[in-house]
Scaffold this motif. Structure first.
Motif, PDB file in Angstrom:
ATOM      1  N   ASP A   1     -15.568  -5.326   3.926  1.00  0.00           N
ATOM      2  CA  ASP A   1     -14.365  -5.498   3.106  1.00  0.00           C
ATOM      3  C   ASP A   1     -14.394  -4.669   1.828  1.00  0.00           C
ATOM      4  OD1 ASP A   1     -13.522  -7.307   4.976  1.00  0.00           O
ATOM      5  OD2 ASP A   1     -14.162  -9.065   3.836  1.00  0.00           O
ATOM      6  N   GLU A   2     -15.587  -4.374   1.316  1.00  0.00           N
ATOM      7  CA  GLU A   2     -15.696  -3.614   0.076  1.00  0.00           C
ATOM      8  C   GLU A   2     -15.231  -2.171   0.253  1.00  0.00           C
ATOM      9  OE1 GLU A   2     -19.401  -4.414  -2.245  1.00  0.00           O
ATOM     10  OE2 GLU A   2     -19.835  -5.701  -0.520  1.00  0.00           O
ATOM     11  N   PHE A   3     -15.151  -1.697   1.488  1.00  0.00           N
ATOM     12  CA  PHE A   3     -14.760  -0.314   1.764  1.00  0.00           C
ATOM     13  C   PHE A   3     -13.525  -0.261   2.652  1.00  0.00           C
ATOM     14  CE2 PHE A   3     -19.270  -0.367   0.860  1.00  0.00           C
ATOM     15  CZ  PHE A   3     -19.328   0.545  -0.174  1.00  0.00           C
ATOM     16  N   THR A   4     -12.653  -1.264   2.495  1.00  0.00           N
ATOM     17  CA  THR A   4     -11.441  -1.348   3.293  1.00  0.00           C
ATOM     18  C   THR A   4     -10.228  -1.017   2.436  1.00  0.00           C
ATOM     19  OG1 THR A   4     -12.418  -3.037   4.707  1.00  0.00           O
ATOM     20  CG2 THR A   4     -10.024  -2.902   4.711  1.00  0.00           C
ATOM     21  N   CYS A   5      -9.336  -0.221   2.982  1.00  0.00           N
ATOM     22  CA  CYS A   5      -8.077   0.109   2.316  1.00  0.00           C
ATOM     23  C   CYS A   5      -7.144  -1.083   2.474  1.00  0.00           C
ATOM     24  CB  CYS A   5      -7.470   1.357   2.970  1.00  0.00           C
ATOM     25  SG  CYS A   5      -5.805   1.755   2.403  1.00  0.00           S
ATOM     26  N   SER A   6      -6.552  -1.542   1.374  1.00  0.00           N
ATOM     27  CA  SER A   6      -5.679  -2.713   1.458  1.00  0.00           C
ATOM     28  C   SER A   6      -4.299  -2.377   2.045  1.00  0.00           C
ATOM     29  CB  SER A   6      -5.522  -3.373   0.087  1.00  0.00           C
ATOM     30  OG  SER A   6      -4.925  -2.492  -0.824  1.00  0.00           O
ATOM     31  N   VAL A   7      -4.032  -1.106   2.303  1.00  0.00           N
ATOM     32  CA  VAL A   7      -2.758  -0.725   2.936  1.00  0.00           C
ATOM     33  C   VAL A   7      -2.902  -0.753   4.453  1.00  0.00           C
ATOM     34  CG1 VAL A   7      -1.012   1.089   3.198  1.00  0.00           C
ATOM     35  CG2 VAL A   7      -2.023   0.648   0.946  1.00  0.00           C
ATOM     36  N   CYS A   8      -3.879   0.000   4.994  1.00  0.00           N
ATOM     37  CA  CYS A   8      -4.041   0.077   6.452  1.00  0.00           C
ATOM     38  C   CYS A   8      -5.034  -0.942   6.997  1.00  0.00           C
ATOM     39  CB  CYS A   8      -4.454   1.482   6.880  1.00  0.00           C
ATOM     40  SG  CYS A   8      -6.117   1.964   6.321  1.00  0.00           S
ATOM     41  N   LEU A   9      -5.782  -1.612   6.082  1.00  0.00           N
ATOM     42  CA  LEU A   9      -6.791  -2.614   6.445  1.00  0.00           C
ATOM     43  C   LEU A   9      -7.896  -2.055   7.334  1.00  0.00           C
ATOM     44  CD1 LEU A   9      -4.435  -5.674   7.041  1.00  0.00           C
ATOM     45  CD2 LEU A   9      -5.616  -5.005   4.943  1.00  0.00           C
TER      46      LEU A   9
ATOM     47  N   LYS B   1      -4.014   9.327   2.499  1.00  0.00           N
ATOM     48  CA  LYS B   1      -2.780   9.347   3.287  1.00  0.00           C
ATOM     49  C   LYS B   1      -1.976   8.055   3.102  1.00  0.00           C
ATOM     50  CE  LYS B   1      -1.048  10.108   8.002  1.00  0.00           C
ATOM     51  NZ  LYS B   1       0.241   9.696   7.603  1.00  0.00           N
ATOM     52  N   CYS B   2      -2.658   6.904   3.096  1.00  0.00           N
ATOM     53  CA  CYS B   2      -1.956   5.624   2.931  1.00  0.00           C
ATOM     54  C   CYS B   2      -1.216   5.575   1.597  1.00  0.00           C
ATOM     55  CB  CYS B   2      -2.930   4.455   3.005  1.00  0.00           C
ATOM     56  SG  CYS B   2      -3.643   4.197   4.632  1.00  0.00           S
ATOM     57  N   LEU B   3      -1.895   6.016   0.538  1.00  0.00           N
ATOM     58  CA  LEU B   3      -1.293   5.952  -0.789  1.00  0.00           C
ATOM     59  C   LEU B   3      -0.139   6.944  -0.931  1.00  0.00           C
ATOM     60  CD1 LEU B   3      -1.502   4.454  -3.459  1.00  0.00           C
ATOM     61  CD2 LEU B   3      -3.023   6.240  -4.271  1.00  0.00           C
ATOM     62  N   THR B   4      -0.316   8.173  -0.451  1.00  0.00           N
ATOM     63  CA  THR B   4       0.777   9.154  -0.559  1.00  0.00           C
ATOM     64  C   THR B   4       1.972   8.715   0.287  1.00  0.00           C
ATOM     65  OG1 THR B   4      -0.287  10.534   1.121  1.00  0.00           O
ATOM     66  CG2 THR B   4      -0.633  11.157  -1.174  1.00  0.00           C
TER      67      THR B   4
ATOM     68  N   GLN C   1       7.628   6.716   0.010  1.00  0.00           N
ATOM     69  CA  GLN C   1       8.700   5.823   0.459  1.00  0.00           C
ATOM     70  C   GLN C   1       9.259   4.967  -0.673  1.00  0.00           C
ATOM     71  OE1 GLN C   1       6.988   3.526   3.640  1.00  0.00           O
ATOM     72  NE2 GLN C   1       6.406   5.340   4.784  1.00  0.00           N
ATOM     73  N   SER C   2       8.756   5.179  -1.899  1.00  0.00           N
ATOM     74  CA  SER C   2       9.169   4.338  -3.019  1.00  0.00           C
ATOM     75  C   SER C   2       9.693   5.200  -4.162  1.00  0.00           C
ATOM     76  CB  SER C   2       7.965   3.515  -3.476  1.00  0.00           C
ATOM     77  OG  SER C   2       8.270   2.813  -4.638  1.00  0.00           O
ATOM     78  N   GLN C   3      10.539   4.586  -4.979  1.00  0.00           N
ATOM     79  CA  GLN C   3      11.070   5.256  -6.165  1.00  0.00           C
ATOM     80  C   GLN C   3      10.044   5.249  -7.303  1.00  0.00           C
ATOM     81  OE1 GLN C   3      14.082   6.703  -6.225  1.00  0.00           O
ATOM     82  NE2 GLN C   3      14.484   6.070  -4.118  1.00  0.00           N
ATOM     83  N   VAL C   4       9.121   4.280  -7.247  1.00  0.00           N
ATOM     84  CA  VAL C   4       8.158   4.080  -8.329  1.00  0.00           C
ATOM     85  C   VAL C   4       6.736   4.229  -7.794  1.00  0.00           C
ATOM     86  CG1 VAL C   4       7.757   2.585 -10.335  1.00  0.00           C
ATOM     87  CG2 VAL C   4       9.654   2.079  -8.807  1.00  0.00           C
ATOM     88  N   CYS C   5       5.839   4.718  -8.629  1.00  0.00           N
ATOM     89  CA  CYS C   5       4.425   4.792  -8.254  1.00  0.00           C
ATOM     90  C   CYS C   5       3.739   3.545  -8.791  1.00  0.00           C
ATOM     91  CB  CYS C   5       3.770   6.036  -8.853  1.00  0.00           C
ATOM     92  SG  CYS C   5       4.363   7.559  -8.126  1.00  0.00           S
ATOM     93  N   SER C   6       3.436   2.621  -7.901  1.00  0.00           N
ATOM     94  CA  SER C   6       2.732   1.414  -8.319  1.00  0.00           C
ATOM     95  C   SER C   6       1.568   1.170  -7.367  1.00  0.00           C
ATOM     96  CB  SER C   6       3.672   0.211  -8.349  1.00  0.00           C
ATOM     97  OG  SER C   6       4.130  -0.087  -7.051  1.00  0.00           O
ATOM     98  N   CYS C   7       0.586   0.456  -7.868  1.00  0.00           N
ATOM     99  CA  CYS C   7      -0.606   0.154  -7.064  1.00  0.00           C
ATOM    100  C   CYS C   7      -0.204  -0.839  -5.972  1.00  0.00           C
ATOM    101  CB  CYS C   7      -1.693  -0.435  -7.948  1.00  0.00           C
ATOM    102  SG  CYS C   7      -3.110  -1.041  -7.006  1.00  0.00           S
ATOM    103  N   PRO C   8      -0.465  -0.520  -4.707  1.00  0.00           N
ATOM    104  CA  PRO C   8      -0.129  -1.446  -3.621  1.00  0.00           C
ATOM    105  C   PRO C   8      -0.903  -2.763  -3.695  1.00  0.00           C
ATOM    106  CG  PRO C   8      -0.575   0.757  -2.751  1.00  0.00           C
ATOM    107  CD  PRO C   8      -0.984   0.749  -4.190  1.00  0.00           C
ATOM    108  N   GLN C   9      -1.981  -2.780  -4.481  1.00  0.00           N
ATOM    109  CA  GLN C   9      -2.792  -3.989  -4.541  1.00  0.00           C
ATOM    110  C   GLN C   9      -2.430  -4.871  -5.738  1.00  0.00           C
ATOM    111  OE1 GLN C   9      -6.815  -3.211  -3.566  1.00  0.00           O
ATOM    112  NE2 GLN C   9      -7.544  -5.220  -4.160  1.00  0.00           N
TER     113      GLN C   9
END
Length: 197
Positions: free
Chosen positions: A11-19, A37-40, A45-53
Motif C-alpha cells: 500500500d505504501e507504493f500504490t497510486c490512489s488513482v489507479c490503485l 500518467k494517472c495524474l496528468t 479532465q479537470s478545470q483545476v489542478c488539485s491533489c486527487p488524494q
C-alpha cells in the motif's frame, strides 16, 4: 556485515488513482505520490489542478518530474517484497503444520520460541512487521517447542543453571535459582561443544 531488513507494505507504493503500484512516480507539493500518467489524465479532465488524494488545490499547475529515487526503490521492491509471495505449500507428511491455519494447513516455515507456535509464511508476517512481535525468537520449524518451555511458567528455556545442571526460564532464575551460578543457554552450549572437541 549483516544486511538490515526493511519490511514495507504494498500500500505504501500504490497510486490512489489507479490503485496499482506506482509507475513513473511523481510527487506533488502537498507530498502525495501518483503515477505520472494517472495524474496528468486526472488534471487534463479537470478545470483545476488539485491533489486527487487530499484535494489541495494549486493556483498554478505544478511541474511534474519523475521521482527517480522512488522509481528505483519500487523497481527493486517489485523484484523482492512486492512480488507475490512464494506459493505456499500445504503441509505434507513429515512437514510441520502452521498452528494458525484453519482447514487444510500450510507448511510452517518458522517456529517462535516466545509465542510458542509454528507459522506458515503468511501468518509469520506479523513477527516481521509488528513492533510487539519483532523481538520474538524465531527458529526453524521445531516439533519439540513444548520441550523448550518451562513446565512451571510456560516460558522459553533461555538460561542454564550450572548449580543444578539444568535449563531454566527467566522466572525460575529469579525465584527458585536466585543465588545459583547461571549462564545463557547459548554460552553453555558453546562451552560444552568446545570441551567435547
Amino acid at each position: 556485515m549483516a544486511e538490515a531488513q526493511l519490511f514495507v507494505s504494498h500500500d505504501e507504493f500504490t497510486c490512489s488513482v489507479c490503485l496499482d503500484t506506482l509507475t513513473d512516480p511523481v510527487a506533488i507539493p502537498c507530498g502525495h505520490n501518483f503515477c505520472l500518467k494517472c495524474l496528468t489524465d486526472c488534471w487534463d479532465q479537470s478545470q483545476v489542478c488539485s491533489c486527487p488524494q487530499c484535494r489541495h488545490t494549486f493556483m498554478l499547475s505544478p511541474s511534474l518530474k519523475r521521482n527517480n529515487l522512488l522509481n528505483e526503490v519500487i523497481k527493486k521492491l517489485k523484484k523482492t517484497t512486492l512480488s507475490p509471495p512464494p506459493p505456499q505449500n500445504y503441509a505434507g507428511s513429515g512437514d510441520m503444520e502452521c498452528d494458525i491455519c484453519t482447514g487444510e494447513k500450510f507448511r510452517a516455515v518458522k517456529s517462535c520460541l516466545t509465542c510458542p507456535a509454528s507459522y506458515c509464511q503468511t501468518h509469520l508476517q506479523p513477527h516481521y512487521e509488528g513492533d510487539a512481535l519483532k523481538h520474538h525468537k524465531l527458529v526453524d520449524p521445531d516439533r519439540n517447542l513444548k520441550e523448550k518451555l518451562c513446565e512451571k511458567h510456560q516460558k522459553s528455556l533461555e538460561i542454564f543453571c550450572k548449580t543444578d545442571d539444568s535449563c531454566i526460564c527467566m522466572m525460575c532464575g529469579v525465584t527458585e535459582h536466585k543465588n545459583h551460578e547461571m549462564v545463557e543457554l547459548e554460552t553453555e552450549r558453546e562451552e560444552k561443544q568446545v570441551s567435547d572437541v
